[in-house]
Design an enzyme around this catalytic site. Structure first.
Site, short mmCIF file in Angstrom:
data_model
loop_
_atom_site.label_atom_id
_atom_site.label_comp_id
_atom_site.label_asym_id
_atom_site.label_seq_id
_atom_site.Cartn_x
_atom_site.Cartn_y
_atom_site.Cartn_z
N GLU A 2 28.11 42.48 40.22
CA GLU A 2 27.22 42.91 39.25
C GLU A 2 25.75 44.03 39.61
OE1 GLU A 2 29.93 39.94 37.58
OE2 GLU A 2 28.63 40.08 39.13
N HIS A 36 28.47 29.96 31.19
CA HIS A 36 29.01 30.87 30.32
C HIS A 36 28.81 30.98 29.07
CE1 HIS A 36 31.61 30.76 33.76
NE2 HIS A 36 32.18 31.59 33.55
#
Length: 375
Positions: free
Chosen positions: A111, A180
């Site tokens: 990322e 998450h």
């Protein structure tokens, strides 16, 4: 230089067309026929339906993104599995075939690297969209988002614009676990130079996506993982929403309820119960998390004099805390009671379904808060 002769020619064409139209009207031997009878209810319904089409929220995001990629060749997408797989939630399905691998770029699981690359692409004139497979993963790119994305326009003395959109799924899903189930609004809201919006319906998802892509500012678009399959009929014609404008979901008189994203539906569920109990809540989806639409919010506060904020973000340092401070600073004299802020608990989101539900604000809690506030 302006081509004067070309402009004159165009004016002549327009003038001649108007003249011939007037002459035809004057020389008509008979009066114009009467207007046709009004359409039947069935025909009207068909006509209205033909102007709208039904989409799921993720399909609305895809439609908005595809329209902008068709319109502007500088728009490109990058992220993990956005190419031939079509994205983790299928927002870019079919794009690799249509636009090619250079405009729909599959990246490694890194990322920080591909977010930095997208910022560099924006500096050179492209308009990239970064998809985070999960918003929690973008913490790995926090340096790029804060020190580069948000500040380069300022630190370069205005030499560079950073027209980038960072988007992806977040929020508490169904047993996705703590890592998450992140809500990163509170993380990013303090970064100077960044705008933040949260979509909650297919209609505003498409409109905000298009507006974010066209903006010259870096924009973070928050999408909730549980809203992707939400269905709605949206207009066929093109539309673009204002990135800094809240949405009046339900007008009311007794109390202002400010919310966004998934909590909009918890609030509307609570509103039905409140109406049955004799209350008249005004519900506003703030949509713009940074900056706040203080015009819409302020007008509501001046009318109802009571505020309840409902968010899925954490209580400490969340959007609700910032919103509370803004309302107190700007509209304190209009409040008849302290602001109530209902937020998620400051704990990691449990995996167990029952415990996960307890960490998030539920409709019954909203009803109880409004009843207590309006006594």
């Amino acid at each position: 230089m302006v081509d004067v002769s070309s402009n004159k020619l165009k004016m002549c064409k327009i003038t001649n067309t108007s003249l011939s139209f007037r002459l035809n009207i004057k020389s008509a031997p008979h009066p114009p026929p009467p207007p046709p009878p009004p359409p039947t209810a069935a025909a009207s319904t068909t006509n209205i339906a033909s102007k709208r089409h039904e989409l799921l929220l993720f399909e609305a995001l895809r439609e908005g993104l595809e329209e902008e990629m068709d319109r502007d060749p500088r728009v490109c997408v990058m992220g993990e599995d956005v190419g031939h797989y079509g994205g983790s939630y299928k927002v870019t399905k079919g794009f690799a075939t249509k636009f090619g691998d250079l405009r729909v770029l599959d990246t490694p699981i890194a990322e920080n690297s591909f977010t930095g690359m997208a910022i560099g692409a924006a500096m050179t004139g492209l308009r990239p969209i970064v998809e985070g497979m999960n918003m929690g993963f973008l913490l790995l790119a926090f340096n790029q988002i804060s020190n580069n994305c948000g500040m380069l326009h300022y630190t370069s003395g205005g030499q560079f614009k950073i027209p980038i959109v960072i988007r992806g799924p977040g929020g508490v899903g169904r047993q996705l676990g703590a890592e998450h189930s992140q809500r990163l609004e509170s993380y990013f809201q303090s970064i100077p130079g960044i705008q933040m919006v949260a979509c909650s319906t297919p209609y505003n998802a498409k409109g905000l996506m298009k507006a974010a892509i066209r903006s010259d500012n870096p924009v973070i678009l928050f999408e909730h993982v549980l809203l992707y399959n939400l269905k709605e009929r949206i207009p066929d014609e093109e539309y673009v929403l204002n990135l800094e404008e809240a949405e009046m979901v339900r007008p009311g008189e007794h109390v202002t309820i400010l919310t966004y994203s998934r909590m909009r539906y918890h609030v509307m569920q609570a509103a039905k119960t409140l109406v049955n109990k004799g209350y008249d809540p005004e519900v506003i989806d703030i949509r713009s998390l940074k900056p706040f639409d203080l015009h819409t919010i302020g007008n509501s506060v001046k009318k109802t004099h009571r505020v309840v904020i409902v968010e899925e973000c954490m209580r400490t340092g969340g959007i609700g805390a910032s919103l509370t401070a803004s309302i107190n600073e700007n509209f304190h004299d209009y409040l008849d009671a302290p602001i109530v802020c209902l937020s998620s608990q400051d704990v990691p989101t449990p995996y167990a379904g029952t415990l996960e539900e307890w960490t998030v604000v539920q409709p019954a809690q909203i009803v109880a808060a409004v009843e207590q506030l309006c006594r």
